[in-house]
Design a protein around this motif. Structure first.
Motif, PDB file in Angstrom:
ATOM      1  N   UNK A   1       0.552  -1.198   0.023  1.00  0.00           N
ATOM      2  CA  UNK A   1       0.127   0.050  -0.456  1.00  0.00           C
ATOM      3  C   UNK A   1       0.359   1.225   0.105  1.00  0.00           C
ATOM      4  N   UNK A   2       1.557   1.668   0.608  1.00  0.00           N
ATOM      5  CA  UNK A   2       3.017   2.485   0.552  1.00  0.00           C
ATOM      6  C   UNK A   2       3.386   2.444  -0.670  1.00  0.00           C
ATOM      7  N   UNK A   3       3.711   1.533  -0.935  1.00  0.00           N
ATOM      8  CA  UNK A   3       4.207   1.857  -2.666  1.00  0.00           C
ATOM      9  C   UNK A   3       3.596   2.445  -3.314  1.00  0.00           C
ATOM     10  N   UNK A   4       2.311   2.199  -3.368  1.00  0.00           N
ATOM     11  CA  UNK A   4       1.114   2.738  -4.207  1.00  0.00           C
ATOM     12  C   UNK A   4       0.812   3.979  -3.827  1.00  0.00           C
TER      13      UNK A   4
ATOM     14  N   UNK B   1     -14.398   0.731   1.596  1.00  0.00           N
ATOM     15  CA  UNK B   1     -14.085   1.299   3.463  1.00  0.00           C
ATOM     16  C   UNK B   1     -14.888   2.908   3.269  1.00  0.00           C
ATOM     17  N   UNK B   2     -14.592   3.853   2.481  1.00  0.00           N
ATOM     18  CA  UNK B   2     -14.980   4.544   2.411  1.00  0.00           C
ATOM     19  C   UNK B   2     -16.395   4.660   2.205  1.00  0.00           C
TER      20      UNK B   2
ATOM     21  N   UNK C   1       0.540  15.491   1.791  1.00  0.00           N
ATOM     22  CA  UNK C   1       0.907  15.288   2.317  1.00  0.00           C
ATOM     23  C   UNK C   1       1.072  14.514   3.404  1.00  0.00           C
ATOM     24  N   UNK C   2       0.756  12.937   2.845  1.00  0.00           N
ATOM     25  CA  UNK C   2       1.147  12.397   3.736  1.00  0.00           C
ATOM     26  C   UNK C   2       2.144  11.825   3.487  1.00  0.00           C
ATOM     27  N   UNK C   3       3.107  11.433   5.120  1.00  0.00           N
ATOM     28  CA  UNK C   3       4.450  10.373   4.767  1.00  0.00           C
ATOM     29  C   UNK C   3       4.080   9.472   4.909  1.00  0.00           C
ATOM     30  N   UNK C   4       5.223   8.437   3.800  1.00  0.00           N
ATOM     31  CA  UNK C   4       4.999   7.170   4.289  1.00  0.00           C
ATOM     32  C   UNK C   4       5.474   6.810   4.746  1.00  0.00           C
TER      33      UNK C   4
ATOM     34  N   UNK D   1      -0.220   4.384   5.801  1.00  0.00           N
ATOM     35  CA  UNK D   1      -0.839   5.789   5.976  1.00  0.00           C
ATOM     36  C   UNK D   1      -2.103   5.712   5.164  1.00  0.00           C
ATOM     37  N   UNK D   2      -2.616   4.395   4.681  1.00  0.00           N
ATOM     38  CA  UNK D   2      -4.209   3.949   4.107  1.00  0.00           C
ATOM     39  C   UNK D   2      -5.183   4.416   5.387  1.00  0.00           C
ATOM     40  N   UNK D   3      -3.779   4.723   6.628  1.00  0.00           N
ATOM     41  CA  UNK D   3      -5.185   4.729   8.124  1.00  0.00           C
ATOM     42  C   UNK D   3      -5.315   6.235   7.763  1.00  0.00           C
ATOM     43  N   UNK D   4      -4.468   6.581   7.789  1.00  0.00           N
ATOM     44  CA  UNK D   4      -3.818   8.917   7.849  1.00  0.00           C
ATOM     45  C   UNK D   4      -5.215   9.029   6.518  1.00  0.00           C
ATOM     46  N   UNK D   5      -4.710   8.296   5.548  1.00  0.00           N
ATOM     47  CA  UNK D   5      -6.639   8.843   4.466  1.00  0.00           C
ATOM     48  C   UNK D   5      -7.733   9.064   4.924  1.00  0.00           C
ATOM     49  N   UNK D   6      -7.273   7.854   5.019  1.00  0.00           N
ATOM     50  CA  UNK D   6      -9.298   7.328   6.091  1.00  0.00           C
ATOM     51  C   UNK D   6      -9.481   7.944   7.388  1.00  0.00           C
ATOM     52  N   UNK D   7      -8.276   8.315   7.903  1.00  0.00           N
ATOM     53  CA  UNK D   7      -9.189   8.921   9.624  1.00  0.00           C
ATOM     54  C   UNK D   7      -8.883  10.669   8.996  1.00  0.00           C
ATOM     55  N   UNK D   8      -7.979  11.425   7.406  1.00  0.00           N
ATOM     56  CA  UNK D   8      -8.552  11.928   7.066  1.00  0.00           C
ATOM     57  C   UNK D   8     -10.081  12.774   6.467  1.00  0.00           C
TER      58      UNK D   8
END
Length: 179
Positions: free
Chosen positions: A1-4, A26-27, A59-62, A67-74
């Motif tokens: 997921x990080x690479x993606x 998830x969304x 602004x996602x810091x890998x 990082x996917x959890x960060x995006x979902x939280x946002x």
């Protein structure tokens, strides 16, 4: 997921499509849940969630966490902000100085003001302050913050205000009028 996500940050269209495919379940579930709980439009919530994901992608810091959890939280934060905004928009601001639109509406407003004034006569200064804050539409926590006390203290004062209101209601002659 990080690479993606790293490839999507660089603007790779295939990576963005892969990110959409990975986050869609998830969304979708999140938007459905909040739409059901808060009675908001599902499509609006889903659109806000996707906007938040692609806005936060830059602004996602890998190197920190998932990082996917960060995006979902946002996305969740954006949905909740939208719900709050929609409720404020629907309810509008309280306007105590607004003139009544018809003369038929004046009598109940005058009676309400007189009743509140009668109730306030027998209250302490603190209880009058609590009453004024509550009439402005503030929550008990907000009132407590303004007065520098706990919400339990505000609850005590509300009980005293209700008791006084019951006394005043018992003193009023009904004269065939329903309140």
């Amino acid at each position: 997921m990080k690479q993606l996500i790293a490839r999507a940050q660089k603007g790779d269209p295939e990576a963005r499509q892969g990110l959409v495919a990975a986050l869609r379940p998830r969304l979708t579930s999140m938007a459905r849940y909040y739409a059901r709980c808060c009675h908001e439009d599902y499509d609006d919530l889903l659109g806000e969630a996707w906007f938040a994901v692609f806005d936060a992608l830059g602004i996602t810091n890998l190197s920190i966490g998932e990082p996917d959890q960060f995006l979902l939280k946002r996305a969740r934060w954006r949905i909740l902000d939208y719900i709050k905004w929609a409720r404020r928009r629907r309810c509008g601001e309280y306007e105590p100085d607004r003139a009544p639109e018809t003369t038929a509406d004046v009598a109940p407003a005058v009676m309400e003001e007189a009743l509140i004034a009668k109730i306030a006569e027998g209250l302490s200064d603190t209880q009058q302050a609590v009453l004024q804050h509550l009439l402005r539409g503030e929550t008990w926590r907000e009132v407590a913050g303004h007065l520098g006390c706990s919400s339990a203290n505000v609850a005590y004062h509300v009980r005293q205000i209700r008791s006084r209101a019951a006394e005043v209601a018992g003193e009023l002659p009904l004269n065939g009028m329903a309140f």
